[in-house]
Enzyme design. Structure first.
Site, PDB file in Angstrom:
ATOM      1  N   SER A 183       0.792  -1.225   0.000  1.00 21.98           N
ATOM      2  CA  SER A 183       0.000   0.000   0.000  1.00 21.98           C
ATOM      3  C   SER A 183       0.827   1.279   0.000  1.00 21.98           C
ATOM      4  O   SER A 183       0.375   2.305  -0.468  1.00 21.98           O
ATOM      5  CB  SER A 183      -0.942   0.001   1.197  1.00 21.98           C
ATOM      6  OG  SER A 183      -0.204  -0.002   2.394  1.00 21.98           O
ATOM      7  N   HIS A 211      -5.563  -4.391  -1.073  1.00 25.53           N
ATOM      8  CA  HIS A 211      -5.419  -3.248  -1.979  1.00 25.53           C
ATOM      9  C   HIS A 211      -5.475  -3.678  -3.448  1.00 25.53           C
ATOM     10  O   HIS A 211      -4.894  -3.013  -4.303  1.00 25.53           O
ATOM     11  CB  HIS A 211      -4.117  -2.487  -1.697  1.00 25.53           C
ATOM     12  CG  HIS A 211      -4.200  -1.608  -0.493  1.00 25.53           C
ATOM     13  ND1 HIS A 211      -4.788  -0.355  -0.509  1.00 25.53           N
ATOM     14  CD2 HIS A 211      -3.800  -1.807   0.782  1.00 25.53           C
ATOM     15  CE1 HIS A 211      -4.722   0.173   0.691  1.00 25.53           C
ATOM     16  NE2 HIS A 211      -4.135  -0.684   1.500  1.00 25.53           N
ATOM     17  N   LYS A 242     -12.373  -1.660   1.955  1.00 26.55           N
ATOM     18  CA  LYS A 242     -11.663  -0.740   1.055  1.00 26.55           C
ATOM     19  C   LYS A 242     -12.481  -0.599  -0.234  1.00 26.55           C
ATOM     20  O   LYS A 242     -13.533   0.028  -0.207  1.00 26.55           O
ATOM     21  CB  LYS A 242     -10.222  -1.212   0.836  1.00 26.55           C
ATOM     22  CG  LYS A 242      -9.389  -1.013   2.111  1.00 26.55           C
ATOM     23  CD  LYS A 242      -7.920  -1.314   1.954  1.00 26.55           C
ATOM     24  CE  LYS A 242      -7.164  -0.874   3.194  1.00 26.55           C
ATOM     25  NZ  LYS A 242      -6.542  -1.964   3.940  1.00 26.55           N
TER      26      LYS A 242
END
Ligand SMILES: *Cc1c(COP(=O)(O)O)cnc(C)c1O
Length: 396
Positions: A183, A211, A242
């Site tokens: 990330s 991610h 996310k």
């Protein structure tokens, strides 16, 4: 009694503040989106959310959450194995497995828990966990909770990984563990090479797809798809917090026996509450959307290129990469803080990262692009970066 520790905490907090690393939270007064209002009254473009696909405030997702509140209630007041499993929990686990082409899935309250609870039920002192040095904190903590022998390889360094695999050959089982996308730099794990080494040295592979799930790879199946090794990664963990709606929740997906053992023994699953029905209902909608179209991840890819091109053309130094994480390098911690403050005055919300979050001398503003950004949002953000960059002599 409190007096002694109070003094101690006060002086520690003061030291954190004086070191310039005290975290202050900005307060948002609107839903998460391409732009938000902050409590000082400004409207700002968000350049640092994990809202990659813009699903955090997607109308269909919100509606699904509301409908599920009506049909399935607010909370479960139970762990899964007592009375915390509804039809929609099973539906979501099946949908996630279908999305990845895996055999089964187990839900957690967070990906932190998925990673925290994945190793200890599967591996003992006679086994080996071989971990990238830059893996997420939750993986590090999960490994700590397990008695397996620990091996660490230099970040994405395949010859060091091979060295560690050789050292671990006497162990009963081996597993290589990596973040799919890292990330801080936005770089992608070399999953094809990792899988090849796993074959050669008889190891399992685990990827944390927090991610990458939903947008990396041609159809958003994540890093294994991007690297052409779909089906070769034995364990995938991910977050619902996310790109996939951004509320909360995590999952582990993979081989049937592995998931089955986690249901029997994984402590964050056995001893923590069931995911709230509204989140589960909304997540079912998210996987329906992502299974029917690649439109959002395609827009995200286009937006990322659009923003990156402007930033590079302006003369900024960015970390190269293939993800919607675009780290704009400033190298100096104080400069990164000043830069972020000035961006806010220009209507752009981004955060400066510096040691110990990133290596010393590697301070940066990490930007994250979203499918929700319009071209106008990205133009505004790029213009603000250029204006502040010139004012602070970062670019000419
Ligand atoms: C955010 C993140 C997590 C934790 O996810 P939560 O669902 O918020 O607990 C775990 N691993 C990685 C790589 C992450 O980026």
């Amino acid at each position: 009694m409190y007096g002694k520790i109070k003094d101690h905490l006060q002086s520690e907090l003061k030291a954190i503040d004086e070191a310039g690393i005290y975290k202050r939270e900005r307060v948002i007064t609107t839903p998460q989106g391409a732009s938000v209002s902050v409590n000082t009254g400004e409207d700002v473009v968000i350049m640092c959310a994990n809202n990659y696909l813009g699903l955090s405030s997607n109308e269909d997702v919100i509606q699904a959450a509301k409908d599920t509140l009506d049909s399935h209630g607010f909370g479960m007041s139970s762990v899964r194995f007592i009375c915390g499993t509804q039809d929609i929990h099973k539906e979501l686990e099946a949908k996630i497995a279908k999305f990845y082409g895996t055999e089964d899935t187990i839900l957690y309250a967070a990906a932190f828990d998925a990673n925290g609870g994945v190793f200890e039920p599967l591996f003992g002192a006679e086994d080996a966990i071989i971990s990238d040095e830059l893996n997420h904190a939750s993986i590090i903590d999960g490994v700590r909770l397990c008695k397996a022998q620990r091996y660490r390889y230099k970040h994405s360094d395949m010859s060091d990984l091979e060295e560690q695999l050789k050292k671990a050959q006497d162990q009963r089982f081996r597993i290589i563990v990596t973040d799919g996308v890292f990330s801080m730099d936005g770089d992608i794990a070399k999953m094809d090479e990792i899988c090849a080494l796993a074959d050669k040295y008889d190891a399992l592979v685990m990827s944390d797809e927090c991610h990458s799930a939903g947008f990396i790879g041609k159809t958003g199946r994540g890093v294994p798809e991007h690297c052409g090794v779909n089906g070769k990664v034995d364990i995938i963990t991910g977050t619902l917090g996310k790109a996939l709606g951004g509320a909360m929740g995590g999952y582990t997906t993979g081989k049937k026996e592995i998931i089955d053992m986690l249901r029997q023994k994984s402590r964050p699953y056995l001893f923590s509450n069931s995911l709230a029905p509204s989140i589960v209902g909304a997540s079912n909608k998210v996987f329906d959307i992502l299974s029917s179209t690649t439109e959002l991840r395609d827009t995200l890819e286009e937006n990322t290129t659009y923003f990156k091109d402007q930033i590079v053309a302006a003369g900024f130094d960015i970390k190269p990469g293939n993800s919607p994480i675009v780290p704009i390098m400033l190298y100096d911690a104080a400069l990164s803080q000043k830069f972020a403050d000035m961006l806010l005055q220009e209507g752009v919300y981004a955060i400066g990262f510096f040691y110990p979050v990133v290596a010393k001398g590697q301070a940066r503003i990490r930007t994250q692009i979203s499918a929700a950004h319009s071209k106008a949002d990205l133009d505004k953000a790029a213009a603000a970066f250029i204006k502040v960059g010139k004012a602070l002599s970062v670019i000419d």
